[in-house]
Design a protein around this motif. Sequence first.
Motif, PDB file in Angstrom:
ATOM      1  N   GLU A   1      -4.038   8.902   4.277  1.00 47.28           N
ATOM      2  CA  GLU A   1      -3.870   9.017   5.724  1.00 47.28           C
ATOM      3  C   GLU A   1      -4.135  10.457   6.160  1.00 47.28           C
ATOM      4  O   GLU A   1      -3.236  11.293   6.211  1.00 47.28           O
ATOM      5  CB  GLU A   1      -2.468   8.562   6.111  1.00 47.28           C
TER       6      GLU A   1
ATOM      7  N   ILE B   1       5.888  -1.104   2.743  1.00 44.75           N
ATOM      8  CA  ILE B   1       7.067  -0.454   2.172  1.00 44.75           C
ATOM      9  C   ILE B   1       6.894   1.028   2.470  1.00 44.75           C
ATOM     10  O   ILE B   1       5.901   1.632   2.072  1.00 44.75           O
ATOM     11  CB  ILE B   1       7.134  -0.684   0.647  1.00 44.75           C
ATOM     12  N   ARG B   2       7.812   1.591   3.207  1.00 39.65           N
ATOM     13  CA  ARG B   2       7.648   3.001   3.596  1.00 39.65           C
ATOM     14  C   ARG B   2       9.015   3.628   3.812  1.00 39.65           C
ATOM     15  O   ARG B   2      10.037   2.940   3.846  1.00 39.65           O
ATOM     16  CB  ARG B   2       6.791   3.095   4.863  1.00 39.65           C
TER      17      ARG B   2
ATOM     18  N   TRP C   1      10.572   5.997   9.223  1.00 41.66           N
ATOM     19  CA  TRP C   1       9.693   5.243  10.136  1.00 41.66           C
ATOM     20  C   TRP C   1      10.410   4.108  10.859  1.00 41.66           C
ATOM     21  O   TRP C   1       9.850   3.466  11.737  1.00 41.66           O
ATOM     22  CB  TRP C   1       8.476   4.677   9.372  1.00 41.66           C
TER      23      TRP C   1
ATOM     24  N   ARG D   1       0.836  -1.196   0.000  1.00 46.69           N
ATOM     25  CA  ARG D   1       0.000   0.000   0.000  1.00 46.69           C
ATOM     26  C   ARG D   1       0.862   1.233   0.000  1.00 46.69           C
ATOM     27  O   ARG D   1       1.932   1.269   0.590  1.00 46.69           O
ATOM     28  CB  ARG D   1      -0.969  -0.016   1.174  1.00 46.69           C
TER      29      ARG D   1
ATOM     30  N   ARG E   1      -1.678  18.831   9.039  1.00 44.95           N
ATOM     31  CA  ARG E   1      -0.867  18.734   7.821  1.00 44.95           C
ATOM     32  C   ARG E   1      -1.712  18.795   6.558  1.00 44.95           C
ATOM     33  O   ARG E   1      -1.203  18.895   5.453  1.00 44.95           O
ATOM     34  CB  ARG E   1      -0.093  17.402   7.809  1.00 44.95           C
TER      35      ARG E   1
ATOM     36  N   ALA F   1       0.633   5.130   1.182  1.00 43.82           N
ATOM     37  CA  ALA F   1      -0.254   5.750   2.169  1.00 43.82           C
ATOM     38  C   ALA F   1       0.096   7.215   2.428  1.00 43.82           C
ATOM     39  O   ALA F   1       0.547   7.572   3.505  1.00 43.82           O
ATOM     40  CB  ALA F   1      -0.161   4.943   3.472  1.00 43.82           C
ATOM     41  N   PRO F   2      -0.135   8.064   1.448  1.00 42.03           N
ATOM     42  CA  PRO F   2       0.241   9.465   1.634  1.00 42.03           C
ATOM     43  C   PRO F   2      -0.769  10.246   2.478  1.00 42.03           C
ATOM     44  O   PRO F   2      -1.933   9.850   2.578  1.00 42.03           O
ATOM     45  CB  PRO F   2       0.248  10.018   0.210  1.00 42.03           C
ATOM     46  N   SER F   3      -0.300  11.329   3.054  1.00 42.80           N
ATOM     47  CA  SER F   3      -1.202  12.258   3.713  1.00 42.80           C
ATOM     48  C   SER F   3      -1.562  13.329   2.687  1.00 42.80           C
ATOM     49  O   SER F   3      -0.718  13.724   1.889  1.00 42.80           O
ATOM     50  CB  SER F   3      -0.502  12.906   4.906  1.00 42.80           C
TER      51      SER F   3
ATOM     52  N   TYR G   1      -0.772   8.055  13.767  1.00 46.67           N
ATOM     53  CA  TYR G   1      -0.239   7.278  12.656  1.00 46.67           C
ATOM     54  C   TYR G   1       0.016   5.833  13.081  1.00 46.67           C
ATOM     55  O   TYR G   1      -0.348   4.883  12.382  1.00 46.67           O
ATOM     56  CB  TYR G   1       1.073   7.903  12.142  1.00 46.67           C
TER      57      TYR G   1
HETATM   58  N1  GLU Z   1       1.201   8.726   5.975  1.00 49.69           N
HETATM   59  C1  GLU Z   1       2.544   8.333   6.180  1.00 49.69           C
HETATM   60  C2  GLU Z   1       3.443   9.369   5.549  1.00 49.69           C
HETATM   61  O1  GLU Z   1       2.958  10.183   4.785  1.00 49.69           O
HETATM   62  C3  GLU Z   1       2.759   6.988   5.531  1.00 49.69           C
HETATM   63  C4  GLU Z   1       3.813   6.165   6.097  1.00 49.69           C
HETATM   64  C5  GLU Z   1       3.574   4.708   5.701  1.00 49.69           C
HETATM   65  O2  GLU Z   1       3.669   4.405   4.506  1.00 49.69           O
HETATM   66  O3  GLU Z   1       3.283   3.923   6.564  1.00 49.69           O
HETATM   67  O4  GLU Z   1       4.606   9.405   5.821  1.00 49.69           O
END
Ligand code: GLU
Length: 557
Positions: A75, A253-254, A258, A39, A81, A41-43, A236
């Motif tokens: 997200e 994958i991030r 993190w 996935r 933000r 997962a952008p904000s 988060y």
């Molecule tokens: N929303 C998080 C970000 O923008 C995503 C991190 C993730 O992929 O878990 O950094």
Amino acid sequence: MTDNEKLAELLFGDTDKTVEYFEEKYPPRQLPEGARVTRFAPSPTGYLHIGGLFGALTDILTAKASGGVSVLRIEDTDKKREVGDGLEAIIDGFEAFGLGFDEGVTGIGSQKGDYGPYIQSERLEIYWAVAKRLVSEGKAYPCFCSAEELDGLRAQQEKEGAAFGGYYGKWAKCRNLTYAQIEEKIKNGEQYVLRFRSEGSEDKRIVFDDIIKSKIEVPENVIDEVLLKSNKIPTYHFAHVCDDHFMRTTHVIRGEEWLSSIAKHIQMFKACGFRLPKYAHTPQIMKIDDEDGAKRKFSKRKDPEAAVSYFVKEGYPKEALIEYLMGLLNSNFEDWRRANPSADVFTFPFNLKKMSASGCLFDLVKLADISKNAVSVMKAQTVFERVYEWAEDYDAELYRLFSLDTEKAVQILNIDRENPKPRKDIAKWSQVKDYVSYFYSEIYEENYSLPQNINARDACKIIEAYEKIFDVDDDKQLWFDKIKSICAPLGFTENVKQYKQSPEEFKGHVGDVSTVIRIALTGRTNTPDLHAIMRILGDGEVRTRLARAKKAFMEEI
Ligand code: GLU
């Protein structure tokens, strides 16, 4: 009922759906062995960073290469933000570069897939169900400490020389409140956040395998992390655990930023009774600083190219940017491309393990090279269509000029193209106006500066001689023969080799003579095939330009 169960009811009386309900609603996916669910997962911050495109590509390729599923999840739990049309930049960015996810958010107001909703603010009942269960099992508790109290706590920790700051152990004031105390506070309308009750111990370490970074050893987490903020919106960390469980993500994958939170995530997965996904922490994309030459992160403020929208505005062909990113992702991509020149990029056997663990360097010059190659093998019609489409949004003048005569535009773009050795002048659509400018009198800027080895008097004579013999209908051979024919009478040689052998005997060679004609007609010393240019300009325009150039050279004598 235990006190914890009573507490769960007190805090989440309205939450009637249970973890079991969601387990059933989102069953394990029926996918072939080895298929990966990823996935992105952008904000919705109104900004898609180049690193985001890189991350999304990694997710999509990983899913595709394994016959799995890629998901786009938004997200939006951090309202600070977020910006109003924050999602648009993300959707537009992916669309501009042809990236599509199998599942999740597909546009403003549209989603697809059975594991949704895919926007976190629409998933609150899932987080609450999990939180309720954690409370009922004594694994989470309400914390009523105010911001001032937390500041005070930090100050005290510093004073006492605590190993690290934060809400944990003996510092966690609300950790051991009794049910009655909590009930009292809630009755009084006191605000609270929900905290995780960490079982971690300071002197223990955990080891885990990151697909990109390999084996990693970190201390256990002891902090009682916030799970739900006072408005009951998850942090988060908690949303990650719940969402990646119920979306049945197999590979998270991030960004490597993190990695420092990994201990708490592992701990939370365990406490919730969820199976831990595999993790791959990707390196940051770096650049070389223009001023000091040092490797550094992209800066949103200093580097316009940190935003994906920059590449759209500049008109980089989407396939070029993707090809370039592919080479950064897996260094064997370029070999694969050589062996499979026309294969769809998404059939590349992408391998997460082959990603560099230490960061990769984004280089606009290399991108431009790849782009020039990509554009050079496109058909003129395609180049025209792509430029025209781009210009409609980003260059009204070029759009208007092309609209006057679209066939002429294709002809211009076809010069030195669709042959085995096409020219490689164009890296991005924003260069095209300048590239074609001398074909359009409205934007053509004359420039009669001559190279040092040719003087104005000779230039004048060359134009004079050429005017007499020029015929727009001549084929290329005859056209060139005519240029050669004026060389000797003016003291130039038609033979470049001869010139090189005894330069003192000549004023110059046939190349210099054509350069004068080229300058007269285009204002440049370097252009694509001049014969083709003259055919498109047409007899009248060529003669007008030759006459003006002659006048300009004459004035210089
Ligand atoms: N929303 C998080 C970000 O923008 C995503 C991190 C993730 O992929 O878990 O950094």
